[in-house]
Design an enzyme around this catalytic site. Structure first.
Site, PDB file in Angstrom:
ATOM      1  N   GLU A 156     -27.869  20.225   0.763  1.00 46.82           N
ATOM      2  CA  GLU A 156     -28.060  18.972   0.021  1.00 46.82           C
ATOM      3  C   GLU A 156     -27.895  19.220  -1.480  1.00 46.82           C
ATOM      4  OE1 GLU A 156     -27.569  16.016   1.484  1.00 46.82           O
ATOM      5  OE2 GLU A 156     -29.277  16.431   2.785  1.00 46.82           O
ATOM      6  N   THR A 177     -25.301  20.154  -2.875  1.00 41.38           N
ATOM      7  CA  THR A 177     -24.426  21.306  -3.090  1.00 41.38           C
ATOM      8  C   THR A 177     -22.969  20.884  -3.219  1.00 41.38           C
ATOM      9  OG1 THR A 177     -24.473  21.522  -0.690  1.00 41.38           O
ATOM     10  CG2 THR A 177     -25.857  23.044  -1.937  1.00 41.38           C
ATOM     11  N   ASP A 178     -22.624  19.685  -2.715  1.00 44.16           N
ATOM     12  CA  ASP A 178     -21.180  19.349  -2.665  1.00 44.16           C
ATOM     13  C   ASP A 178     -20.564  19.245  -4.052  1.00 44.16           C
ATOM     14  OD1 ASP A 178     -22.391  16.833  -3.177  1.00 44.16           O
ATOM     15  OD2 ASP A 178     -21.205  15.741  -1.675  1.00 44.16           O
ATOM     16  N   LEU A 190     -27.506   7.075   4.967  1.00 40.90           N
ATOM     17  CA  LEU A 190     -26.668   7.465   6.107  1.00 40.90           C
ATOM     18  C   LEU A 190     -25.198   7.101   5.868  1.00 40.90           C
ATOM     19  CD1 LEU A 190     -29.060   6.444   9.050  1.00 40.90           C
ATOM     20  CD2 LEU A 190     -28.849   8.677   7.929  1.00 40.90           C
ATOM     21  N   SER A 247     -23.454   4.355   4.609  1.00 39.91           N
ATOM     22  CA  SER A 247     -22.809   3.117   5.027  1.00 39.91           C
ATOM     23  C   SER A 247     -21.607   2.811   4.132  1.00 39.91           C
ATOM     24  CB  SER A 247     -23.805   1.955   5.012  1.00 39.91           C
ATOM     25  OG  SER A 247     -24.379   1.819   3.743  1.00 39.91           O
ATOM     26  N   ASP A 260     -19.789  12.909   2.040  1.00 43.68           N
ATOM     27  CA  ASP A 260     -19.933  11.747   2.919  1.00 43.68           C
ATOM     28  C   ASP A 260     -18.585  11.282   3.451  1.00 43.68           C
ATOM     29  OD1 ASP A 260     -22.467  12.069   1.982  1.00 43.68           O
ATOM     30  OD2 ASP A 260     -22.490  10.267   0.746  1.00 43.68           O
ATOM     31  N   TYR A 286     -29.647  10.732  -9.830  1.00 45.01           N
ATOM     32  CA  TYR A 286     -28.588  11.551  -9.205  1.00 45.01           C
ATOM     33  C   TYR A 286     -27.706  12.164 -10.296  1.00 45.01           C
ATOM     34  CZ  TYR A 286     -24.675  12.655  -5.995  1.00 45.01           C
ATOM     35  OH  TYR A 286     -23.677  13.289  -5.264  1.00 45.01           O
TER      36      TYR A 286
HETATM   37  C1  GLA Z   1     -25.160  11.566  -1.673  1.00 44.12           C
HETATM   38  C2  GLA Z   1     -23.754  11.822  -2.179  1.00 44.12           C
HETATM   39  C3  GLA Z   1     -23.191  13.104  -1.580  1.00 44.12           C
HETATM   40  C4  GLA Z   1     -24.144  14.277  -1.788  1.00 44.12           C
HETATM   41  C5  GLA Z   1     -25.551  13.899  -1.335  1.00 44.12           C
HETATM   42  C6  GLA Z   1     -26.562  14.964  -1.653  1.00 44.12           C
HETATM   43  O1  GLA Z   1     -25.134  11.317  -0.290  1.00 44.12           O
HETATM   44  O2  GLA Z   1     -22.918  10.736  -1.839  1.00 44.12           O
HETATM   45  O3  GLA Z   1     -21.931  13.374  -2.152  1.00 44.12           O
HETATM   46  O4  GLA Z   1     -24.141  14.697  -3.118  1.00 44.12           O
HETATM   47  O5  GLA Z   1     -25.988  12.685  -1.941  1.00 44.12           O
HETATM   48  O6  GLA Z   1     -26.302  16.107  -0.900  1.00 44.12           O
END
Ligand code: GLA
Length: 399
Positions: A40, A42-43, A131, A133, A178, A227
């Site tokens: 989480e 990390t992307d 999730l 959407s 995602d 974020y």
């Molecule tokens: C959201 C973002 C993802 C990722 C997660 C945290 O879902 O859309 O790209 O950064 O938060 O892992």
């Protein structure tokens, strides 16, 4: 659990009949929601993630039109949208159809001759619960319009395009996870993704393990600020480390030794956030190894550690998520439990032995306090395939 219940399919069919008139030319595209098992935040640090696609999904029904207009409606979201295809501005106020508008523009920029179309959308993915959407909406639109008008993109291309739409058109600075899993998931597998070079490995999920998602009903609205602030901290940490380690261009390149050497050049919150990312990348690699070796106990422990690190170091949990995770961890047969997605609310993911699922569900429903938005929701999901075309009759029954 059936994929789409009869109430959902009836509402979708009613809306489709009312909107399309004839159903003859209607095609049906299904894009799943996603749950992240581990990895989480990390992307966007060029790191590793391990999500799976869900059986909660968005259905986009699409048919071409004779004119040069797009008409986009939903069975539960408003307002409907209508726009000309030669001039597509972004709507103010975070309208949901901005995702569609942005994807149309992006396909056009790739040479797609997008003709007029009508789109009817229905979704079983709860909105604002982490999730994905919105990734499902983007990917379904890109995939479906690509099938109707071209270009047909590969899964990774589709994911990258949709992420860019979200970053540049919608204005949400998300990473690639995602969109990538929604476009590329495989049934009964988690997807191990290297977010730097987009190499992947599909890792089977053993059939004696259940993935259970618990919605805290605490929506994670307005998370863009916190974020983006986390993203900025990660960049600050990279800068501090790179001062004497120029090869480090993302936290993916750092380990705890390098971080500790640079500790004096960053604030304590930035240090802790970077520590989360560095240890989380390690946990993803370890958990993939554990999954492949059938070591579910280690996998579960890593999930627990991930949550604790997100709570204590990264600061993205909240009381509701902590409470839910604690209830789940207390159930016999549960291997691990953590928040999933960006955090600040939304859902948890729990790995459990299949025979523990009923106990788990009962524990959550009796112990978790009802929120202003309602009682907790518990879903058990198989890992499903990514975006796909299906026969409309397979979902809607007789048209
Ligand atoms: C959201 C973002 C993802 C990722 C997660 C945290 O879902 O859309 O790209 O950064 O938060 O892992």
């Amino acid at each position: 659990m059936s994929r789409f219940d009869s109430d959902f399919t009836r509402r979708l069919l009613d809306k489709a009949r009312g909107t399309f008139g004839s159903m003859d030319a209607v095609r049906c595209f299904v894009a799943p929601g996603r749950v992240n098992l581990i990895g989480e935040h990390t992307d966007y640090n060029d790191g590793f993630v391990l999500p799976a696609a869900l059986d909660l999904a968005l259905v986009a029904l699409l048919a071409p039109r004779e004119d040069n207009k797009a008409i986009v409606v939903s069975i539960d979201k408003g307002p409907d949208d209508e726009f000309a295809l030669d001039n597509i501005p972004r709507l103010p106020n975070h309208e949901w159809t901005n995702y569609v508008r942005g994807v149309v523009l992006a396909l056009q920029a790739k040479g797609g001759q997008i003709g007029g179309f009508t789109m009817v959308v229905g979704s079983t993915i709860p909105v604002g619960s982490g999730l994905s959407s919105s990734a499902a909406l983007e990917v379904a639109t890109g995939f479906g319009l690509g099938k109707l008008f071209g270009p047909e993109l590969s899964g990774p291309e589709l994911a990258t395009m949709c992420q860019r739409v979200e970053n540049e058109f919608v204005g949400v600075n998300c990473g690639i996870m995602d969109q990538f899993i929604v476009a590329n998931g495989q049934a009964d597998h988690a997807l191990f993704l290297d977010c730097r070079d987009l190499t992947t490995e599909h890792v089977p999920i053993p059939s004696d393990l259940a993935i259970v998602i618990c919605d805290t009903r605490h929506p994670h609205a307005l998370t863009d600020g916190p974020y983006n602030e986390r993203r900025a901290s990660c960049e600050e940490a990279v800068e501090a480390i790179a001062a004497d380690q120029p090869a480090v261009t993302a936290l993916r390149d750092a380990d705890m030794d390098l971080l500790n050497q640079a500790r004096g050049r960053m604030s304590e919150p930035v240090y802790k956030r970077a520590r989360h990312v560095i240890t989380e990348n390690r946990r993803v690699l370890d958990s993939v190894r554990a999954l492949k070796q059938g070591d579910a106990v280690t996998f579960g422990r890593l999930m627990n550690e991930s949550h604790d690190s997100l709570k204590d170091d990264y600061g993205v949990s909240c009381d509701q998520l902590d409470q839910m995770v604690n209830i789940c961890r207390g159930v016999d047969g549960v291997l691990g439990s953590r928040l999933t997605g960006a955090g600040f609310g939304g859902c948890t993911v729990t790995l459990a032995r299949t025979d523990a699922v009923e106990r788990l569900s009962e524990a959550v429903l009796t112990q978790y306090p009802v929120q202003p938005e309602g009682p907790a929701l518990v879903y058990r999901s198989r890992a499903m395939a990514g975006v796909r075309e299906e026969d409309p009759k397979a979902i809607l029954g007789d048209l």
